[in-house]
Design a protein around this motif. Structure first.
Motif, PDB file in Angstrom:
ATOM      1  N   GLU A 128      -9.997  -5.119  -4.441  1.00 54.04           N
ATOM      2  CA  GLU A 128      -9.812  -4.491  -5.685  1.00 54.04           C
ATOM      3  C   GLU A 128     -11.783  -5.348  -5.718  1.00 54.04           C
ATOM      4  N   ASP A 129     -11.567  -5.375  -7.054  1.00 49.92           N
ATOM      5  CA  ASP A 129     -13.503  -5.292  -7.176  1.00 49.92           C
ATOM      6  C   ASP A 129     -14.001  -3.957  -7.023  1.00 49.92           C
ATOM      7  N   GLN A 130     -14.977  -3.940  -6.131  1.00 49.01           N
ATOM      8  CA  GLN A 130     -15.834  -2.689  -5.456  1.00 49.01           C
ATOM      9  C   GLN A 130     -16.264  -3.481  -3.953  1.00 49.01           C
ATOM     10  N   ASN A 131     -15.443  -3.936  -3.732  1.00 44.92           N
ATOM     11  CA  ASN A 131     -14.952  -3.962  -2.393  1.00 44.92           C
ATOM     12  C   ASN A 131     -14.766  -2.899  -1.063  1.00 44.92           C
ATOM     13  N   HIS A 132     -15.481  -2.757  -0.569  1.00 48.91           N
ATOM     14  CA  HIS A 132     -15.840  -1.218   0.595  1.00 48.91           C
ATOM     15  C   HIS A 132     -15.505  -2.212   1.939  1.00 48.91           C
ATOM     16  N   HIS A 133     -13.954  -1.539   2.597  1.00 49.56           N
ATOM     17  CA  HIS A 133     -13.019  -2.172   3.740  1.00 49.56           C
ATOM     18  C   HIS A 133     -13.628  -0.587   4.484  1.00 49.56           C
ATOM     19  N   GLU A 134     -13.857  -0.713   5.742  1.00 47.79           N
ATOM     20  CA  GLU A 134     -13.445   0.604   6.928  1.00 47.79           C
ATOM     21  C   GLU A 134     -12.285  -0.427   8.246  1.00 47.79           C
ATOM     22  N   ILE A 135     -11.571   0.626   8.375  1.00 49.01           N
ATOM     23  CA  ILE A 135     -10.643   0.377   9.716  1.00 49.01           C
ATOM     24  C   ILE A 135     -11.298   1.869  11.065  1.00 49.01           C
ATOM     25  N   ARG A 136     -12.087   0.953  11.938  1.00 51.49           N
ATOM     26  CA  ARG A 136     -12.042   2.660  13.028  1.00 51.49           C
ATOM     27  C   ARG A 136     -11.435   1.709  14.034  1.00 51.49           C
ATOM     28  N   THR A 137     -10.283   3.210  14.560  1.00 49.29           N
ATOM     29  CA  THR A 137      -9.161   3.268  15.919  1.00 49.29           C
ATOM     30  C   THR A 137      -9.833   3.720  16.854  1.00 49.29           C
ATOM     31  N   THR A 138     -10.056   3.903  18.268  1.00 49.56           N
ATOM     32  CA  THR A 138     -10.546   4.931  19.189  1.00 49.56           C
ATOM     33  C   THR A 138      -9.391   4.082  20.613  1.00 49.56           C
ATOM     34  N   VAL A 139      -8.316   5.127  20.966  1.00 46.75           N
ATOM     35  CA  VAL A 139      -7.190   4.613  21.711  1.00 46.75           C
ATOM     36  C   VAL A 139      -7.534   5.722  23.303  1.00 46.75           C
ATOM     37  N   LYS A 140      -7.673   5.373  24.597  1.00 45.37           N
ATOM     38  CA  LYS A 140      -7.494   6.419  25.295  1.00 45.37           C
ATOM     39  C   LYS A 140      -7.006   6.039  25.825  1.00 45.37           C
ATOM     40  N   HIS A 141      -6.038   6.883  25.814  1.00 46.00           N
ATOM     41  CA  HIS A 141      -5.088   7.304  26.983  1.00 46.00           C
ATOM     42  C   HIS A 141      -5.783   7.611  28.625  1.00 46.00           C
ATOM     43  N   LEU A 142      -5.722   6.880  29.472  1.00 45.59           N
ATOM     44  CA  LEU A 142      -6.573   7.655  30.544  1.00 45.59           C
ATOM     45  C   LEU A 142      -5.804   7.622  32.336  1.00 45.59           C
ATOM     46  N   ASN A 143      -4.079   7.681  31.881  1.00 51.87           N
ATOM     47  CA  ASN A 143      -3.362   7.206  33.264  1.00 51.87           C
ATOM     48  C   ASN A 143      -2.008   7.500  32.307  1.00 51.87           C
ATOM     49  N   GLU A 144      -1.548   8.078  33.288  1.00 48.22           N
ATOM     50  CA  GLU A 144       0.114   8.150  32.768  1.00 48.22           C
ATOM     51  C   GLU A 144       0.959   7.279  32.692  1.00 48.22           C
ATOM     52  N   ASN A 145       1.512   7.252  32.209  1.00 48.06           N
ATOM     53  CA  ASN A 145       3.178   6.683  30.849  1.00 48.06           C
ATOM     54  C   ASN A 145       1.985   4.959  30.237  1.00 48.06           C
ATOM     55  N   THR A 146       1.631   5.661  30.112  1.00 46.13           N
ATOM     56  CA  THR A 146       1.015   4.924  28.514  1.00 46.13           C
ATOM     57  C   THR A 146       1.141   5.511  27.196  1.00 46.13           C
ATOM     58  N   LYS A 147       1.240   4.202  25.961  1.00 47.53           N
ATOM     59  CA  LYS A 147       1.246   3.986  24.924  1.00 47.53           C
ATOM     60  C   LYS A 147       0.829   3.569  23.681  1.00 47.53           C
ATOM     61  N   SER A 148       0.415   4.342  22.748  1.00 41.94           N
ATOM     62  CA  SER A 148      -0.173   3.238  21.970  1.00 41.94           C
ATOM     63  C   SER A 148       0.633   4.143  20.243  1.00 41.94           C
ATOM     64  N   TYR A 149       0.486   2.637  19.045  1.00 39.57           N
ATOM     65  CA  TYR A 149       0.957   2.604  17.809  1.00 39.57           C
ATOM     66  C   TYR A 149       0.276   1.699  17.006  1.00 39.57           C
ATOM     67  N   GLN A 150      -0.143   2.879  16.069  1.00 39.47           N
ATOM     68  CA  GLN A 150      -1.275   2.355  15.003  1.00 39.47           C
ATOM     69  C   GLN A 150      -0.215   3.094  13.339  1.00 39.47           C
ATOM     70  N   LEU A 151      -0.466   1.976  12.992  1.00 38.57           N
ATOM     71  CA  LEU A 151       0.095   1.950  11.552  1.00 38.57           C
ATOM     72  C   LEU A 151      -0.548   1.018  10.130  1.00 38.57           C
ATOM     73  N   ILE A 152      -1.808   1.731   9.009  1.00 38.64           N
ATOM     74  CA  ILE A 152      -2.718   0.538   8.418  1.00 38.64           C
ATOM     75  C   ILE A 152      -1.958   1.323   6.984  1.00 38.64           C
ATOM     76  N   LYS A 153      -1.997   0.221   6.310  1.00 31.14           N
ATOM     77  CA  LYS A 153      -1.771   0.986   4.953  1.00 31.14           C
ATOM     78  C   LYS A 153      -2.456  -0.119   4.006  1.00 31.14           C
ATOM     79  N   SER A 154      -2.609   0.216   2.469  1.00 30.04           N
ATOM     80  CA  SER A 154      -3.594  -0.151   1.978  1.00 30.04           C
ATOM     81  C   SER A 154      -3.914   0.242   1.053  1.00 30.04           C
ATOM     82  N   VAL A 155      -3.521  -1.267   0.026  1.00 34.37           N
ATOM     83  CA  VAL A 155      -3.360  -0.897  -1.668  1.00 34.37           C
ATOM     84  C   VAL A 155      -4.753  -1.276  -2.052  1.00 34.37           C
ATOM     85  N   LEU A 156      -5.521  -0.554  -3.000  1.00 32.93           N
ATOM     86  CA  LEU A 156      -6.689  -0.303  -3.638  1.00 32.93           C
ATOM     87  C   LEU A 156      -6.055  -0.682  -5.300  1.00 32.93           C
TER      88      LEU A 156
END
Length: 413
Positions: free
Chosen positions: A272-300
């Motif tokens: 709220e107000d004038q707040n300014h936030h950021e999330i930056r993700t980098t997921v690197k799959h560098l071998n076989e059979n790897t898994k990633s899950y990302q969920l970001i939700k915002s209420v502004l």
């Protein structure tokens, strides 16, 4: 800035570091001074001009920290919701380390570790390496699972103003070990720039659960960089509650280096107000059979701004990768702003990857339905927001910490 930084560097370190250490730190200082604070000229900062944010909210920044001063601990910042281990930072200096709940033979804490080198052009990591006083390594030995969570308390007192704080922690989780760590921010000072670097090294079958909670209102500017290296069959779970500060950028850089390693990143912006936030993700799959899950939700609300930049990278040898990424935002008025930049960079052909982003206002039909069941407009709106965000909180796999976060947000039933 250059003269101030060099002067403050000399005041901070030259009396108590070896010549070699000073030379190493001066190298990083010069790297930072060449590049300066990030601006919109950099692709990764196109939505958040840190140089301008610091100038507008802090002005001239003091880089000097007197690490010889002892800071008194205000015990009111410590939670009594559950038993836990603790590391307490006050004004960027560790004032307490307590692992009394654990088998002391299974945990090593080493001071003055070598600087972790991240192969990335990042002036804020250079700044951190130049000005942090001590690098600590917390080693969890093989087959040991901590009995209690570790809470890292980040606090400042009113002695601090318009100052840059840099701190760094390294965690090594040996084979088949596990760690639950919660970062809690509770600052009594205003208008400081806080720069935190965490490095996690997960060996085979290790499990990391990391929860970052910035919920209390303050006017500080913050940057967090989290590097996670994962070996075979290791699991990392990262949860971010981003709400209280004037500005925060959380960066998660996760390297799935070996087979069957998994990374889960979930986050909430509640702004709220004038707040300014950021999330930056980098997921690197560098071998076989790897898994990633990302969920970001915002209420502004009000004139707040949120940014999510998420990248899934799949190496050519990383066949059978499973990568998922989704961001959703609810904008409560027309003055808010949400920016999303989802990316897939894939060099393997046998993969399952998806990404998506959506934003909009609350569903008026849902509000009308809830009002027809006896709720007023505010109650109906709050119930919809709660349900929207609980979807992320329910992804937390630790029940004790999940309930703690629900309680922190006022969602406890």
């Amino acid at each position: 800035m250059e003269n101030r930084a060099k002067t403050d560097f000399g005041k901070t370190f030259k009396d108590h570091l070896s010549k070699d250490d000073v030379n190493t730190k001066e190298k990083y200082l010069n790297n930072f001074l060449k590049k300066g604070f990030p601006s919109r000229k950099l692709e990764n900062w196109k939505f958040s001009d840190l140089n301008q944010i610091i100038r507008n909210n802090i002005g001239e920044l003091n880089f000097y920290n007197n690490f010889s001063n002892k800071n008194d601990l205000d015990s009111s910042i410590l939670t009594n919701k559950f038993e836990h281990n603790k590391i307490v930072f006050i004004n960027g200096k560790i004032e307490q380390i307590d692992f009394s709940s654990e088998d002391q033979k299974q945990i090593d804490i080493e001071k003055n570790r070598k600087i972790k080198i991240i192969k990335e052009e990042n002036s804020l990591l250079d700044l951190n390496n130049a000005f942090n006083d001590n690098n600590y390594l917390v080693r969890i030995k093989s087959n040991y699972k901590l009995k209690k969570p570790l809470i890292v308390y980040h606090t400042t007192n009113k002695k601090l103003k318009s100052t840059n704080i840099n701190l760094q922690l390294n965690f090594l989780l040996e084979k088949n070990s596990s760690l639950r760590i919660i970062d809690i921010f509770n600052e009594k000072s205003e208008k400081n720039f806080i720069n935190i670097f965490y490095n996690f090294d997960l060996k085979k079958d290790a499990i990391l659960k990391n929860y970052k909670i910035d919920y209390l209102k303050n006017n500080n500017i913050k940057y967090f960089y989290n590097n996670i290296d994962q070996d075979a069959n290791s699991i990392s779970e990262t949860f971010i509650l981003s709400s209280g500060s004037k500005f925060i950028k959380n960066e998660i850089n996760c390297n799935l280096k070996d087979k069957y390693s998994s990374a889960f990143v979930n986050g909430i912006f509640s702004l709220e107000d004038q707040n300014h936030h950021e999330i930056r993700t980098t997921v690197k799959h560098l071998n076989e059979n790897t898994k990633s899950y990302q969920l970001i939700k915002s209420v502004l609300n009000d004139k707040s701004k949120a940014v999510y930049q998420g990248k899934i990278y799949v190496d050519s040898i990383a066949q059978k990768t499973d990568g998922y990424q989704l961001s959703k935002a609810v904008l409560l008025n027309e003055d808010t702003e949400f920016n999303a930049k989802p990316e897939l960079e894939i060099y393997a052909d046998d993969v399952k990857c998806s990404h998506g982003s959506a934003s909009g206002s609350l569903n008026e039909n849902s509000i009308f339905y809830l009002r027809s069941r006896g709720l007023n407009y505010k109650e109906a709106k709050n119930l919809l927001i709660k349900g929207f965000l609980l979807d992320v909180i329910d992804k937390i796999t630790d029940e004790e910490i999940k309930n703690f976060i629900k309680d922190t947000m006022g969602f406890k039933e």
